[in-house]
Motif scaffolding. Structure first.
Motif, PDB file in Angstrom:
ATOM      1  N   GLU A 101       0.828  -1.200   0.000  1.00 45.52           N
ATOM      2  CA  GLU A 101       0.000   0.000   0.000  1.00 45.52           C
ATOM      3  C   GLU A 101       0.864   1.253   0.000  1.00 45.52           C
ATOM      4  N   ASN A 102       0.467   2.228  -0.806  1.00 50.28           N
ATOM      5  CA  ASN A 102       1.084   3.552  -0.790  1.00 50.28           C
ATOM      6  C   ASN A 102       0.015   4.577  -0.443  1.00 50.28           C
ATOM      7  N   ASN A 103       0.318   5.395   0.570  1.00 50.28           N
ATOM      8  CA  ASN A 103      -0.598   6.453   0.993  1.00 50.28           C
ATOM      9  C   ASN A 103       0.086   7.807   0.856  1.00 50.28           C
ATOM     10  N   ILE A 104      -0.572   8.722   0.189  1.00 50.58           N
ATOM     11  CA  ILE A 104      -0.105  10.101   0.095  1.00 50.58           C
ATOM     12  C   ILE A 104      -1.188  10.979   0.717  1.00 50.58           C
ATOM     13  N   SER A 105      -0.807  11.770   1.721  1.00 46.70           N
ATOM     14  CA  SER A 105      -1.794  12.605   2.399  1.00 46.70           C
ATOM     15  C   SER A 105      -1.281  14.025   2.539  1.00 46.70           C
ATOM     16  N   VAL A 106      -2.221  14.960   2.569  1.00 44.67           N
ATOM     17  CA  VAL A 106      -1.933  16.378   2.765  1.00 44.67           C
ATOM     18  C   VAL A 106      -2.727  16.849   3.978  1.00 44.67           C
ATOM     19  N   ASP A 107      -2.038  17.492   4.923  1.00 46.17           N
ATOM     20  CA  ASP A 107      -2.649  17.990   6.156  1.00 46.17           C
ATOM     21  C   ASP A 107      -2.665  19.514   6.150  1.00 46.17           C
ATOM     22  N   LEU A 108      -3.751  20.073   6.644  1.00 48.25           N
ATOM     23  CA  LEU A 108      -3.857  21.523   6.796  1.00 48.25           C
ATOM     24  C   LEU A 108      -4.424  21.805   8.183  1.00 48.25           C
ATOM     25  N   SER A 109      -3.763  22.690   8.935  1.00 48.13           N
ATOM     26  CA  SER A 109      -4.207  23.006  10.291  1.00 48.13           C
ATOM     27  C   SER A 109      -4.385  24.510  10.445  1.00 48.13           C
ATOM     28  N   TYR A 110      -5.190  24.862  11.449  1.00 47.78           N
ATOM     29  CA  TYR A 110      -5.356  26.273  11.815  1.00 47.78           C
ATOM     30  C   TYR A 110      -5.337  26.364  13.330  1.00 47.78           C
ATOM     31  N   THR A 111      -4.518  27.278  13.863  1.00 47.68           N
ATOM     32  CA  THR A 111      -4.282  27.380  15.299  1.00 47.68           C
ATOM     33  C   THR A 111      -4.749  28.722  15.840  1.00 47.68           C
ATOM     34  N   ILE A 112      -5.397  28.675  17.009  1.00 48.67           N
ATOM     35  CA  ILE A 112      -5.811  29.895  17.700  1.00 48.67           C
ATOM     36  C   ILE A 112      -5.268  29.858  19.125  1.00 48.67           C
ATOM     37  N   ASP A 113      -5.146  31.015  19.748  1.00 47.95           N
ATOM     38  CA  ASP A 113      -4.691  31.105  21.136  1.00 47.95           C
ATOM     39  C   ASP A 113      -5.868  30.913  22.087  1.00 47.95           C
ATOM     40  N   LEU A 114      -5.708  29.975  23.026  1.00 46.89           N
ATOM     41  CA  LEU A 114      -6.699  29.806  24.080  1.00 46.89           C
ATOM     42  C   LEU A 114      -6.367  30.680  25.288  1.00 46.89           C
ATOM     43  N   SER A 115      -5.077  30.832  25.541  1.00 49.81           N
ATOM     44  CA  SER A 115      -4.588  31.648  26.647  1.00 49.81           C
ATOM     45  C   SER A 115      -3.154  32.007  26.336  1.00 49.81           C
ATOM     46  N   TYR A 116      -2.473  32.599  27.305  1.00 51.81           N
ATOM     47  CA  TYR A 116      -1.068  32.951  27.101  1.00 51.81           C
ATOM     48  C   TYR A 116      -0.223  31.698  26.873  1.00 51.81           C
ATOM     49  N   ASP A 117      -0.580  30.587  27.524  1.00 53.59           N
ATOM     50  CA  ASP A 117       0.221  29.364  27.451  1.00 53.59           C
ATOM     51  C   ASP A 117      -0.296  28.341  26.443  1.00 53.59           C
ATOM     52  N   TYR A 118      -1.607  28.275  26.262  1.00 53.15           N
ATOM     53  CA  TYR A 118      -2.192  27.177  25.477  1.00 53.15           C
ATOM     54  C   TYR A 118      -2.725  27.635  24.130  1.00 53.15           C
ATOM     55  N   LYS A 119      -2.574  26.734  23.150  1.00 45.97           N
ATOM     56  CA  LYS A 119      -3.092  26.956  21.818  1.00 45.97           C
ATOM     57  C   LYS A 119      -4.016  25.799  21.440  1.00 45.97           C
ATOM     58  N   LEU A 120      -4.969  26.066  20.545  1.00 47.18           N
ATOM     59  CA  LEU A 120      -5.903  25.058  20.040  1.00 47.18           C
ATOM     60  C   LEU A 120      -5.796  25.026  18.527  1.00 47.18           C
ATOM     61  N   ALA A 121      -5.547  23.831  17.986  1.00 46.84           N
ATOM     62  CA  ALA A 121      -5.411  23.669  16.534  1.00 46.84           C
ATOM     63  C   ALA A 121      -6.478  22.719  16.007  1.00 46.84           C
ATOM     64  N   PHE A 122      -7.005  23.048  14.819  1.00 51.22           N
ATOM     65  CA  PHE A 122      -7.940  22.198  14.090  1.00 51.22           C
ATOM     66  C   PHE A 122      -7.241  21.723  12.813  1.00 51.22           C
ATOM     67  N   GLY A 123      -7.440  20.474  12.452  1.00 50.73           N
ATOM     68  CA  GLY A 123      -6.745  19.950  11.286  1.00 50.73           C
ATOM     69  C   GLY A 123      -7.637  19.131  10.380  1.00 50.73           C
ATOM     70  N   LEU A 124      -7.331  19.158   9.079  1.00 51.71           N
ATOM     71  CA  LEU A 124      -7.991  18.346   8.065  1.00 51.71           C
ATOM     72  C   LEU A 124      -6.940  17.544   7.306  1.00 51.71           C
ATOM     73  N   LYS A 125      -7.292  16.313   6.961  1.00 48.77           N
ATOM     74  CA  LYS A 125      -6.386  15.427   6.230  1.00 48.77           C
ATOM     75  C   LYS A 125      -7.095  14.872   5.001  1.00 48.77           C
ATOM     76  N   GLY A 126      -6.441  14.952   3.857  1.00 50.64           N
ATOM     77  CA  GLY A 126      -6.923  14.307   2.639  1.00 50.64           C
ATOM     78  C   GLY A 126      -5.929  13.252   2.209  1.00 50.64           C
ATOM     79  N   THR A 127      -6.408  12.035   1.928  1.00 52.82           N
ATOM     80  CA  THR A 127      -5.520  10.907   1.648  1.00 52.82           C
ATOM     81  C   THR A 127      -5.878  10.224   0.341  1.00 52.82           C
ATOM     82  N   ALA A 128      -4.853   9.872  -0.408  1.00 54.06           N
ATOM     83  CA  ALA A 128      -5.001   9.029  -1.594  1.00 54.06           C
ATOM     84  C   ALA A 128      -4.294   7.713  -1.312  1.00 54.06           C
TER      85      ALA A 128
END
Length: 314
Positions: A101-128
């Motif tokens: 099996e060969n898998n090729i995937s592309v990931d895209l994320s977006y990050t926001i600040d929750l506080s001075y110390d913590y961040k929250l990221a959302f991600g999407l993955k597309g795979t062939a």
């Protein structure tokens, strides 16, 4: 015994042929050192470091067993400037018995600040996914089985996934499903009925860890990874790693009812990290193999801050 039962036996890694007529396809590759390339299972991770990271892994599982899994993984991930976006590209080659099996995937994320110390990221993955099966590598019990006369060559299946990732300089927590779509990879005609013999199912990943500063030159990180798949037992990895003088990593891991692992790593310089792990089986398979080996290389360059920071340890 017909061909699809032989494929079933290879696919689930048993020593004998199965007795049922339906089996899951080869599922996502197993990684012991997933913490160094978390984007493989959670697309929200990409871009969480301040630099471009090039990663390579080679894993040979159950050494000594004929047809045992072998996995090669190469990835590149980077933040996209100051936009909060991250981008990752993964290539995985996974071999198991007659399957390649060969898998090729592309990931895209977006990050926001929750506080001075913590961040929250959302991600999407597309795979062939491209699946090949060479039936000549199998022991065919019924040469008249028509399926065995025609190999599968790069059969294409697309998929999509998503994840969330909360992190700081000391802690992380993530939840992800790398592939949402349930894909029937191969159907066979059995007693004049079409039977699904290879099916890819959703994998749910939950992970977390925390880094404790024990001294100026010693850090300790306990962590866990849980993986759930419909129709399979819950799999849980727990690990404990020490980072010594920002250079040496030593640790151990336990995969519940499956394996014990030893991990070691060395930060060669600001850019290059080398890691190795060894898994010793705790199941009945231990009598038929000499364990599993995994080697990783990570090269960090082009930090947006102008230099590569000290290792974050995850």
């Amino acid at each position: 015994m017909n061909l699809h039962k032989t494929i079933q036996a290879v696919g689930i890694g048993l020593m004998t042929l199965g007795c049922v007529s339906t089996a899951n396809a080869q599922q996502d590759p197993q990684y012991t050192q997933y913490m160094y390339n978390t984007g493989a299972i959670n697309p929200a991770y990409v871009g969480s470091k301040s630099n471009l990271s090039i990663f390579g892994l080679y894993r040979t599982q159950w050494v000594g067993m004929e047809g045992a899994p072998k996995t090669a993984h190469v990835s590149v991930s980077t933040p996209l400037g100051e936009s909060g976006l991250g981008l990752g590209v993964n290539f995985v080659n996974d071999r198991l018995g007659a399957m390649d099996e060969n898998n090729i995937s592309v990931d895209l994320s977006y990050t926001i600040d929750l506080s001075y110390d913590y961040k929250l990221a959302f991600g999407l993955k597309g795979t062939a996914n491209l699946l090949s099966v060479d039936y000549q590598k199998l022991r065919i019990f019924d040469p008249s089985d028509g399926v065995s006369q025609e190999n599968i060559n790069n059969k294409f299946n697309p998929n999509i996934g998503a994840g969330v990732y909360v992190y700081s300089d000391k802690a992380y927590f993530g939840l992800s499903v790398p592939k949402f779509l349930q894909v029937d990879r191969y159907n066979d005609n059995y007693d004049n009925q079409e039977v699904v013999t290879m099916r890819e199912k959703m994998h749910f990943y939950l992970m977390g860890g925390y880094v404790f500063d024990l001294s100026d030159n010693l850090k300790f990180k306990p962590a866990f990874l849980a993986k759930a798949i419909q129709g399979s037992p819950l799999q849980v990895d727990v690990s404990a790693n020490f980072l010594i003088a920002e250079k040496f990593t030593l640790g151990a891991a336990y995969r519940w009812d499956a394996a014990l692992s030893a991990l070691a790593g060395f930060q060669v310089n600001d850019n290059l990290f080398v890691g190795y792990s060894y898994d010793a089986e705790t199941t009945a398979l231990r009598h038929y193999n000499s364990g599993s080996h995994e080697i990783v290389l990570r090269f960090d360059i082009f930090s947006r801050t102008g230099r590569i920071n000290a290792p974050r340890f995850f």
